[in-house]
Design an enzyme around this catalytic site. Structure first.
Site, PDB file in Angstrom:
ATOM      1  N   HIS A   9       0.836  -1.209   0.000  1.00  0.00           N
ATOM      2  CA  HIS A   9       0.000   0.000   0.000  1.00  0.00           C
ATOM      3  C   HIS A   9       0.875   1.265   0.000  1.00  0.00           C
ATOM      4  CE1 HIS A   9      -3.277  -2.810   0.593  1.00  0.00           C
ATOM      5  NE2 HIS A   9      -2.535  -3.369   1.545  1.00  0.00           N
ATOM      6  N   GLU A  23      -2.349   0.095   7.829  1.00  0.00           N
ATOM      7  CA  GLU A  23      -1.467  -0.956   7.319  1.00  0.00           C
ATOM      8  C   GLU A  23      -0.248  -0.381   6.618  1.00  0.00           C
ATOM      9  OE1 GLU A  23      -1.638  -4.872   4.348  1.00  0.00           O
ATOM     10  OE2 GLU A  23      -3.376  -3.542   4.537  1.00  0.00           O
ATOM     11  N   HIS A  78       2.761  -7.031   4.652  1.00  0.00           N
ATOM     12  CA  HIS A  78       1.387  -6.550   4.841  1.00  0.00           C
ATOM     13  C   HIS A  78       0.920  -6.824   6.269  1.00  0.00           C
ATOM     14  CE1 HIS A  78       0.135  -5.774   0.568  1.00  0.00           C
ATOM     15  NE2 HIS A  78       1.227  -6.500   0.358  1.00  0.00           N
ATOM     16  N   GLU A 144       1.482 -11.659   5.963  1.00  0.00           N
ATOM     17  CA  GLU A 144       0.410 -10.902   6.622  1.00  0.00           C
ATOM     18  C   GLU A 144       0.679 -10.952   8.127  1.00  0.00           C
ATOM     19  OE1 GLU A 144      -1.908  -9.120   5.341  1.00  0.00           O
ATOM     20  OE2 GLU A 144      -2.473  -9.891   3.364  1.00  0.00           O
TER      21      GLU A 144
END
Length: 457
Positions: A9, A23, A78, A144
């Site tokens: 992102h 995030e 992430h 993640e």
């Protein structure tokens, strides 16, 4: 080995959000830590990041860049989000890959190392058709690291030390998977001798209006740069100098100057306060003078010796500045008198007597003060009595009960306190100055640690 490191992102795309965190910020912080640890600790490793700040970058731009560069491995960082109840760590390779593929082997190794350190529930090794896994020309893994919208995971994610541990887990996995060799240890160098009378001060602005100096100091603090305000009289005019550090070597001062200028303070400069040679003046360190070290450095140094030490730095800095007393050396004197605020002598902690005022030995506990600030005030006033013949300035009431017993102006140098403040006290001032030298050295070491992080980011 060439690692393409992709913090997910960024910019207009915040990623998952929850519990006051985004995030994109967490991913960037973990990725920067990974890069710093790898470059500092391992040989033959190159790292290129898809972004090193909060910028917008498309998925195709990221994979195209990694492919053009010829990366050996693509690692995308992430955090997760779901329904607020889901928790844990998981990682992904592309769903076209079999369990015996090279990428799956890398996943197995890195997954195991991350789980050892991240304190998260293990949700397992998974596969997906994510763009960065599909379009990258090299083995690729997407991790993640916890669920932002879960309060238990979020409590860990908010902790910068946890993010460092997560980064270390990724590094351990990469090093193991690619057989990276650690850099040889650098043998420790003996510390250079420190001369507290010859410091290099970084001046981040000089003003005739104290409010302007305070605004500059606040602006620096917003950039995570600590500073103190020191006064100087030049041609009858009082100037308020914003000092962003004092260092025993010019090299460290120049590095700090560069940091300050990068923060937007283009008029910053280095000032060396080596005293001019004056044959008629005795050699030594004056009790009157500017406080060089920040309150934070004083407090941090004391806590290196005594983790339970009270935070007195701000009192010694502010009150010392008002009376024109070297507040940082006075702080060192307090550390000497109280055994780093452990109070192992006649004076007890509740007395707030940091200078041993009235503690004349044989169990005499000396004076007591109602607050820590009053105790520091009495200490600075007692030093003022020795160092100056001028009346006490009017801002504070007289707190020192033995002020009138001091022969005014009888000790303008710290060395002249030998046999006066402490009897016989042959090495009394030397002990204080040795602590101060160590404080200055500690300041330099802290800067070096910060600079290593900055240079690696």
């Amino acid at each position: 080995m060439k690692l393409y490191l992709d913090p997910g992102h960024g910019g207009t795309d915040p990623g998952a959000q929850g519990n006051g965190i985004r995030e994109k910020d967490i991913a960037l912080d973990i990725a920067k830590n990974i890069k710093n640890i790898l470059l500092a600790g391992y040989q033959n490793i190159e790292v290129r990041m898809s972004r090193e700040n909060d910028t917008t970058k498309s998925l195709s731009q990221r994979t195209s860049e990694a492919n053009s560069w010829g990366a050996d491995f693509y690692l995308s960082i992430h955090c997760n989000a779901a329904n607020g109840a889901a928790r844990g760590y998981e990682d992904f390779i592309h769903n076209s890959l079999g369990s015996t593929s090279q990428t799956a082997s890398y996943q197995n190794i890195i997954h195991a190392e991350v789980i050892k350190l991240n304190k998260l529930i293990d949700r397992g090794k998974k596969k997906a058709d994510f763009h960065v896994l599909r379009e990258s020309a090299m083995p690729a893994l997407l991790t993640e690291n916890g669920f932002i919208d879960n309060s238990a995971d979020a409590a860990l994610i908010k902790d910068p030390l946890w993010r460092q541990r997560v980064a270390q887990g990724h590094v351990n996995g990469i090093a193991k998977a690619f057989s990276l060799k650690a850099k040889p240890a650098v043998p420790p160098q003996p510390p250079k001798p420190v001369d507290p009378s010859n410091l290099y001060r970084v001046i981040a602005g000089s003003f005739t209006n104290r409010k302007n100096a305070e605004e500059r100091s606040a602006a620096l603090k917003n950039k995570s740069i600590e500073s103190v305000i020191a006064t100087a009289e030049i041609s009858g005019t009082v100037w308020y100098r914003v000092q962003a550090g004092a260092f025993s070597t010019k090299e460290n001062a120049e590095k700090q100057l560069e940091t300050v200028k990068k923060a937007g303070i283009t008029d910053a400069y280095i000032l060396s306060d080596a005293p001019p040679a004056v044959p008629s003046e005795p050699k030594g360190y004056s009790i009157l003078g500017v406080t060089h070290l920040s309150p934070e450095h004083m407090n941090q140094y004391a806590k290196q010796v005594n983790p339970n030490a009270a935070n007195l730095g701000s009192f010694y800095s502010a009150i010392g500045e008002y009376y024109g007393i070297r507040g940082d050396i006075a702080f060192a004197q307090a550390m000497h008198e109280t055994n780093f605020l452990r109070f192992t002598g006649d004076v007890k902690p509740g007395q707030n007597n940091f200078a041993g005022i009235g503690a004349t030995g044989n169990g005499a506990a000396g004076a007591s003060f109602s607050t820590q600030e009053e105790g520091v005030l009495a200490h600075i006033q007692h030093l003022y009595a020795y160092a100056s013949t001028q009346p006490l300035p009017p801002k504070y009431p007289l707190a020192d009960p033995r002020f009138s017993l001091v022969k005014r102006g009888s000790a303008k140098l710290w060395q002249e306190l030998n046999g006066k403040w402490a009897v016989p006290g042959t090495n009394y001032a030397e002990s204080i100055l040795n602590i101060y030298k160590n404080m200055v050295r500690f300041s330099d070491q802290k800067l070096e640690a910060v600079l290593k992080d900055v240079e690696g980011s």
